[in-house]
Scaffold this motif. Sequence first.
Motif, PDB file in Angstrom:
ATOM      1  N   LYS A 129       0.820  -1.212   0.000  1.00  0.00           N
ATOM      2  CA  LYS A 129       0.000   0.000   0.000  1.00  0.00           C
ATOM      3  C   LYS A 129       0.856   1.264   0.000  1.00  0.00           C
ATOM      4  CE  LYS A 129      -3.877  -2.244   2.368  1.00  0.00           C
ATOM      5  NZ  LYS A 129      -4.689  -2.310   3.620  1.00  0.00           N
ATOM      6  N   THR A 130       2.061   1.165   0.526  1.00  0.00           N
ATOM      7  CA  THR A 130       2.967   2.316   0.547  1.00  0.00           C
ATOM      8  C   THR A 130       4.220   2.023  -0.276  1.00  0.00           C
ATOM      9  OG1 THR A 130       3.942   1.523   2.626  1.00  0.00           O
ATOM     10  CG2 THR A 130       2.156   3.135   2.789  1.00  0.00           C
ATOM     11  N   ALA A 131       4.061   1.219  -1.329  1.00  0.00           N
ATOM     12  CA  ALA A 131       5.218   0.838  -2.145  1.00  0.00           C
ATOM     13  C   ALA A 131       5.729   2.004  -2.988  1.00  0.00           C
ATOM     14  CB  ALA A 131       4.859  -0.336  -3.056  1.00  0.00           C
ATOM     15  N   ARG A 132       4.855   2.969  -3.299  1.00  0.00           N
ATOM     16  CA  ARG A 132       5.238   4.152  -4.063  1.00  0.00           C
ATOM     17  C   ARG A 132       4.608   5.368  -3.402  1.00  0.00           C
ATOM     18  NH1 ARG A 132       4.247   0.199  -7.513  1.00  0.00           N
ATOM     19  NH2 ARG A 132       2.019   0.649  -7.373  1.00  0.00           N
ATOM     20  N   TYR A 133       5.421   6.381  -3.160  1.00  0.00           N
ATOM     21  CA  TYR A 133       4.842   7.597  -2.580  1.00  0.00           C
ATOM     22  C   TYR A 133       5.749   8.802  -2.793  1.00  0.00           C
ATOM     23  CZ  TYR A 133       7.962   6.757   1.450  1.00  0.00           C
ATOM     24  OH  TYR A 133       9.046   6.548   2.257  1.00  0.00           O
ATOM     25  N   LYS A 134       5.129   9.958  -2.661  1.00  0.00           N
ATOM     26  CA  LYS A 134       5.825  11.231  -2.530  1.00  0.00           C
ATOM     27  C   LYS A 134       5.436  11.810  -1.177  1.00  0.00           C
ATOM     28  CE  LYS A 134       5.761  12.423  -7.473  1.00  0.00           C
ATOM     29  NZ  LYS A 134       5.332  13.446  -8.471  1.00  0.00           N
ATOM     30  N   ALA A 135       6.371  12.541  -0.558  1.00  0.00           N
ATOM     31  CA  ALA A 135       6.073  13.080   0.764  1.00  0.00           C
ATOM     32  C   ALA A 135       7.012  14.229   1.085  1.00  0.00           C
ATOM     33  CB  ALA A 135       6.177  11.988   1.832  1.00  0.00           C
ATOM     34  N   ASP A 136       6.578  15.047   2.032  1.00  0.00           N
ATOM     35  CA  ASP A 136       7.466  16.033   2.639  1.00  0.00           C
ATOM     36  C   ASP A 136       8.182  15.349   3.798  1.00  0.00           C
ATOM     37  OD1 ASP A 136       6.487  17.909   0.889  1.00  0.00           O
ATOM     38  OD2 ASP A 136       5.007  18.705   2.292  1.00  0.00           O
ATOM     39  N   PHE A 137       9.443  15.725   3.998  1.00  0.00           N
ATOM     40  CA  PHE A 137      10.268  15.048   5.010  1.00  0.00           C
ATOM     41  C   PHE A 137      11.033  16.090   5.818  1.00  0.00           C
ATOM     42  CE2 PHE A 137      14.380  13.050   6.185  1.00  0.00           C
ATOM     43  CZ  PHE A 137      13.895  12.013   6.976  1.00  0.00           C
ATOM     44  N   TYR A 138      11.008  15.896   7.119  1.00  0.00           N
ATOM     45  CA  TYR A 138      11.762  16.760   8.028  1.00  0.00           C
ATOM     46  C   TYR A 138      12.584  15.874   8.959  1.00  0.00           C
ATOM     47  CZ  TYR A 138      12.787  19.599  12.146  1.00  0.00           C
ATOM     48  OH  TYR A 138      13.420  20.221  13.197  1.00  0.00           O
ATOM     49  N   SER A 139      13.826  16.271   9.191  1.00  0.00           N
ATOM     50  CA  SER A 139      14.660  15.509  10.124  1.00  0.00           C
ATOM     51  C   SER A 139      15.471  16.466  10.985  1.00  0.00           C
ATOM     52  CB  SER A 139      15.605  14.569   9.367  1.00  0.00           C
ATOM     53  OG  SER A 139      16.552  15.304   8.618  1.00  0.00           O
ATOM     54  N   ARG A 140      15.740  16.016  12.186  1.00  0.00           N
ATOM     55  CA  ARG A 140      16.582  16.771  13.123  1.00  0.00           C
ATOM     56  C   ARG A 140      17.487  15.795  13.856  1.00  0.00           C
ATOM     57  NH1 ARG A 140      13.479  19.956  17.650  1.00  0.00           N
ATOM     58  NH2 ARG A 140      12.678  20.986  15.789  1.00  0.00           N
ATOM     59  N   PHE A 354       5.325   5.663 -11.443  1.00  0.00           N
ATOM     60  CA  PHE A 354       6.154   6.829 -11.705  1.00  0.00           C
ATOM     61  C   PHE A 354       6.621   6.795 -13.148  1.00  0.00           C
ATOM     62  CE2 PHE A 354       7.059   6.459  -7.038  1.00  0.00           C
ATOM     63  CZ  PHE A 354       6.471   7.664  -6.674  1.00  0.00           C
ATOM     64  N   GLU A 355       6.942   7.966 -13.664  1.00  0.00           N
ATOM     65  CA  GLU A 355       7.534   8.031 -14.995  1.00  0.00           C
ATOM     66  C   GLU A 355       8.909   7.365 -14.983  1.00  0.00           C
ATOM     67  OE1 GLU A 355       7.667  12.054 -16.272  1.00  0.00           O
ATOM     68  OE2 GLU A 355       5.487  12.338 -16.222  1.00  0.00           O
ATOM     69  N   LYS A 356       9.337   6.908 -16.151  1.00  0.00           N
ATOM     70  CA  LYS A 356      10.580   6.136 -16.243  1.00  0.00           C
ATOM     71  C   LYS A 356      11.790   6.898 -15.736  1.00  0.00           C
ATOM     72  CE  LYS A 356       9.287   2.974 -19.995  1.00  0.00           C
ATOM     73  NZ  LYS A 356       9.624   2.497 -21.362  1.00  0.00           N
TER      74      LYS A 356
END
Length: 824
Positions: A129-140, A354-356
């Motif tokens: 279900k989460t094999a492909r995704y786009k997301a915003d990411f924050y790390s500290r 996703f596109e190639k």
Amino acid sequence: MKKITSLLFLFLSCYSFSQIKGTVTDSNGKPIPLVNIFEENTYTGTTTNDQGKYILNIRTAGTHKIIFQFLGYKTSREIVDITNAIVVLDVVLQEENIALNEVVINPKDNPANEIIRKAIANKKENSEKTARYKADFYSRGIFRIKDAPKTILGQKFDFFDEVLDSTRSGILYLSETVSKITFQKPDKMKEVILASKVSGNDNGFSFNNADSANFDIYENYLPFEINVVSPIADNAFSYYKYKFEGSFFTENRQQINKIKVIPRRDSEPVMEGYIYIEDETYSVYAIDLTIKGKQMQSPAIDMLTLKQSFSYNSNNKIWVKNTQTIDFVAGLLSIKLNGRFTYVYSNFEFPNQFEKKTFSREVLKFEENANKKDNEFWNTIRPVPLTEEETTDYLKKDVLQTKKKSKPYLDSIDNKKNKFKFMDILMGYSYKNSFKKWSLDYDSPLMSTTFNTVQGWKLNAGLSYTKRDEEKRTYTRIGSRFDYGFSENKLRATASFTHKFNNNNNSTVTVNGGSSINQFNGSNPISNVVNMVSTLFFENNFMKLYEKNFASAFYGREVLNGLYMNVNAEYAERKPLYNTTDYTIIQSDDLYTSNNPLDPTNETTAAIEKHNLVKANILMRFNFGQKYWTRPDGKFNIPNDDYPTLTFGYEKTFAATAKNYEYDLIMGRVNYDVTLGNKGLLQMNIKAGKFFNGENISFVDYKHFNGNQTHIGQSDSYTNVFNFLPYYTASTNDSYFETHIEHNDKGYLMNKIPLLKYLQSQLVLGFHNLAIPERKPYQEFTVGLDNLGFGKYRFFRVDYIRSYQNGYQGDGVIFGLKFLNVFE
């Protein structure tokens, strides 16, 4: 400038219309850190900091339902009307009542086992279900030191004094990143860093990234220092026991089962703690798992804790990981460290494909001026508010950085450290001009005094000048070394110039020249320290030497991603050398062998005659599938373990004293390291080569193989050495084929053997083969134990070797002393 400012505020207004902020506490008013906070049925989320404070960015006005979720507490659902830019919402969470009667308990089976079996059976479907995704990411990321010692092993420990408080505690490292990520399982990643911030370094780029934080509980292994078995791996029941501790219901009336995870064997790479499983789809709701450093073979780490929280979207019925933290406690040589990495994922999109050209070898890049964002930008975009400690650190180090960049400050530090003391003559000395980024270094001969039978006691000293460009990560170095042998009564000197042009393709040029003493085998199979001990105490002078007066030039660079090329040319005069001393510490009837590797009993003849020639070679190395990061300060390559590394070379000599010294050589090598799940590391090193017109070439130019007759090993692995092969008995000027294979179980078997598992050692099996014309193949079979030592200090290895050549040849033991590399 006004247009730029307007565009910035337009971007910020589009990115975040409003902020909900506040504090989350328990019923006693105590702040709760790491609370999972998200807008219902969306992927907009955040978490609380150590003081229970949070910020949730909301893009649209209107009514919003906000979920506050934390393990051990009842989920809170708050309704907020967004009309202002900032809405303050403080929340009090009540303790959860975990009920045992929510699950029908089969008296014939542990109910936890059945839940875990179903989680394993459904994990492929849930993972897809989460094999492909786009997301915003924050790390500290934050590293702290506590009670820092003033000295270590008698040496002053003052590297961090400026950032420590009166208790010698403080923050050593603090950084943040904000990025956009695109991901496709199993390992395709594209990350664009929008903003990067490092405390105390306004030109710094954080190394925090999404790929290093990709710990997928649905996979069989979690990639720490070694692969750690997941509590819901396919073979999890071989490593874990489970205990059902009850269940509770979410706001959506989803039943969540709390399962205690218990390692079957504490010595294996497994975790303990809790995993929470949703009762309908058997998706993971949260994890709270801990592992000891020794279990993942990182002895410097005492403890590491991984926490993940997942949120549910009823619109698409997908559970996604929206917060993750990694906490660690570490220590070595009286240094006590702790830290945390905090990660927030939000605004998920799940495309069908996703596109190639979506993914390439470039897995990470920084936007222009990503490290130049001001505090206003960060205060608007940061999803997790800073703690008071972190805010103070940024302010303190900003002031300190301005001060540390000033010429008066740098000069004052240099004046203090540049003071010359008498002991510097013996221990070495460094003079720095920090403002102009150059240093002058002196290497003391006392620290590199060794002994060999050609030179006797030998002193080796050096002087070097280095100029660095820290922003571009380039440097220029000019140096010289002096070598004096007391028995030989001769001084030799070399000079070198090296310049690194850039950090994108690592283009580097080096020019050398002078007079040096060299081993016939240019790989230097015998270290100076080991040879000195072997010679003085056992009268085994295995090191064979010749003199070289030379001038050489080297140029190397990465031509294309993963393709490296080195070109080297050298003019050399080679001279034979002879033993000049019979000195030894331990007296015996044995005599030193001669310096002639072809006839060790003959002191009057040499393996070579004096001659001159020019040697040129080209070497090309292919790292297939190599990925990389693109940063403003350079390109950082990431090897791809799925493919081997291939090396091809061509070498030619010409303009020799006599025509018979001229030859051609082609050679190749394959290196391949394969991680076998949690079953260890398999390493292979295969070499082959062929000489042309090499019938009467100098013995210096033969292909020499890395033997070992000292019974001492120094490398981490033995995939480039024959443990019992005499150093020069198999040297060839024809063709050769050598194979080295070694498998380190990384504790997979050793952790299961009673009593032996307490050694925390690793079983190493090896095979070595050498084939050359007109000689029976030489073979070695090895079995050993690595990672031996005491507590956190594991520098030893022991191997039993059995060798064959046309039948059994011999056997013995190699003692691995990896700490000896410090003295080279």
